[in-house]
Design an enzyme around this catalytic site. Structure first.
Site, PDB file in Angstrom:
ATOM      1  N   THR A 110      50.302 106.561 158.566  1.00 32.33           N
ATOM      2  CA  THR A 110      51.286 107.018 159.540  1.00 32.33           C
ATOM      3  C   THR A 110      50.699 107.031 160.938  1.00 32.33           C
ATOM      4  O   THR A 110      49.488 107.045 161.112  1.00 32.33           O
ATOM      5  CB  THR A 110      51.813 108.421 159.184  1.00 32.33           C
ATOM      6  OG1 THR A 110      53.044 108.622 159.836  1.00 32.33           O
ATOM      7  CG2 THR A 110      50.842 109.512 159.552  1.00 32.33           C
TER       8      THR A 110
ATOM      9  N   LYS B  63      59.160 111.003 160.470  1.00 27.41           N
ATOM     10  CA  LYS B  63      57.968 111.850 160.480  1.00 27.41           C
ATOM     11  C   LYS B  63      57.962 112.821 161.656  1.00 27.41           C
ATOM     12  O   LYS B  63      56.987 113.519 161.879  1.00 27.41           O
ATOM     13  CB  LYS B  63      56.719 110.971 160.518  1.00 27.41           C
ATOM     14  CG  LYS B  63      56.669 110.021 159.333  1.00 27.41           C
ATOM     15  CD  LYS B  63      55.602 108.985 159.515  1.00 27.41           C
ATOM     16  CE  LYS B  63      55.720 107.911 158.438  1.00 27.41           C
ATOM     17  NZ  LYS B  63      54.744 106.855 158.643  1.00 27.41           N
TER      18      LYS B  63
ATOM     19  N   GLY C 162      55.567 116.605 164.647  1.00 26.20           N
ATOM     20  CA  GLY C 162      55.294 115.343 163.979  1.00 26.20           C
ATOM     21  C   GLY C 162      54.123 115.562 163.048  1.00 26.20           C
ATOM     22  O   GLY C 162      53.197 116.312 163.371  1.00 26.20           O
TER      23      GLY C 162
ATOM     24  N   SER D 220      46.660 107.266 161.125  1.00 25.15           N
ATOM     25  CA  SER D 220      45.817 106.069 161.074  1.00 25.15           C
ATOM     26  C   SER D 220      45.917 105.222 162.336  1.00 25.15           C
ATOM     27  O   SER D 220      44.944 104.621 162.769  1.00 25.15           O
ATOM     28  CB  SER D 220      46.173 105.225 159.852  1.00 25.15           C
ATOM     29  OG  SER D 220      47.537 104.875 159.874  1.00 25.15           O
TER      30      SER D 220
ATOM     31  N   CYS E  70      47.347  98.401 163.722  1.00 25.26           N
ATOM     32  CA  CYS E  70      47.055  99.210 162.533  1.00 25.26           C
ATOM     33  C   CYS E  70      47.915  98.741 161.359  1.00 25.26           C
ATOM     34  O   CYS E  70      49.142  98.756 161.457  1.00 25.26           O
ATOM     35  CB  CYS E  70      47.333 100.687 162.835  1.00 25.26           C
ATOM     36  SG  CYS E  70      47.100 101.764 161.403  1.00 25.26           S
TER      37      CYS E  70
ATOM     38  N   THR F 153      50.732 101.111 160.128  1.00 28.46           N
ATOM     39  CA  THR F 153      51.754 101.496 161.100  1.00 28.46           C
ATOM     40  C   THR F 153      52.748 100.346 161.255  1.00 28.46           C
ATOM     41  O   THR F 153      52.337  99.212 161.459  1.00 28.46           O
ATOM     42  CB  THR F 153      51.098 101.791 162.474  1.00 28.46           C
ATOM     43  OG1 THR F 153      50.133 102.819 162.309  1.00 28.46           O
ATOM     44  CG2 THR F 153      52.129 102.216 163.498  1.00 28.46           C
TER      45      THR F 153
END
Length: 177
Positions: free
Chosen positions: A4, A36, A48, A127, A162, A165
């Protein structure tokens, strides 16, 4: 934290929260459009969370109860919540990290008891948090974009770097003025 990215950006009279929508289980993407970021305490606080979905929901519910108990005092609720999270035998097993904000304050709340306020007007967790935070800091310093535009663009940049993501972005804005 894998899986996330959550970013909070303050500029002018806005605090924008952005998150990606990807949920992974191991090496497999399970969901692309998860939310989220959540409004708490009568839509006065944005939160969040990065971490396991069930853990995140449990923590957000507990944090909202602390907000209610403190009359919406974000700092006090965050400190009380972090103490509980660190010392409670069950809660301390939950694996997550939270960003919370109201009109005056942005904080990171962690299960190790830390409650941190950033030096700059940006917080990234998860992440892809460092990628999103770096992009947002550059955009804050070198553009006139709004908090909303910065948060969205920084998340797009993080999603290109990422693997945990994606670019299914949830964006919420808290007006501070």
């Amino acid at each position: 934290m894998h899986g996330t990215t959550v970013l909070a950006v303050r500029r002018g009279n806005q605090i924008a929260f952005a998150s990606d929508g990807q949920i992974t289980m191991g090496e497999v993407v399970i969901k692309h459009t998860a939310r989220k970021v959540r409004w708490l305490y009568h839509n006065r606080v944005l939160a969040g969370i990065a971490g396991a979905a069930a853990d995140a929901q449990a923590l957000l519910d507990r944090f909202e109860a602390k907000l209610e108990a403190t009359g919406g005092n974000l700092r006090r609720a965050a400190v009380e919540f972090a103490k509980d999270w660190r010392t409670d035998r069950i809660l301390r097993q939950l694996n997550a990290l939270m960003v919370v904000a109201d009109k005056e304050t942005m904080l990171v709340v962690a299960g190790d008891g830390n409650v941190l306020e950033p030096d700059e007007d940006v917080i990234g967790i998860g992440s892809g948090g460092a990628y999103a935070q770096a992009a947002a800091q550059a955009l804050l310093r070198h553009t006139a974009l709004s908090a909303r535009e910065i948060a969205e663009e920084a998340l797009r940049i993080a999603s290109q770097l990422c693997i945990y993501t994606n670019d299914h972005i949830t964006l919420e804005v808290l007006e501070t003025g």
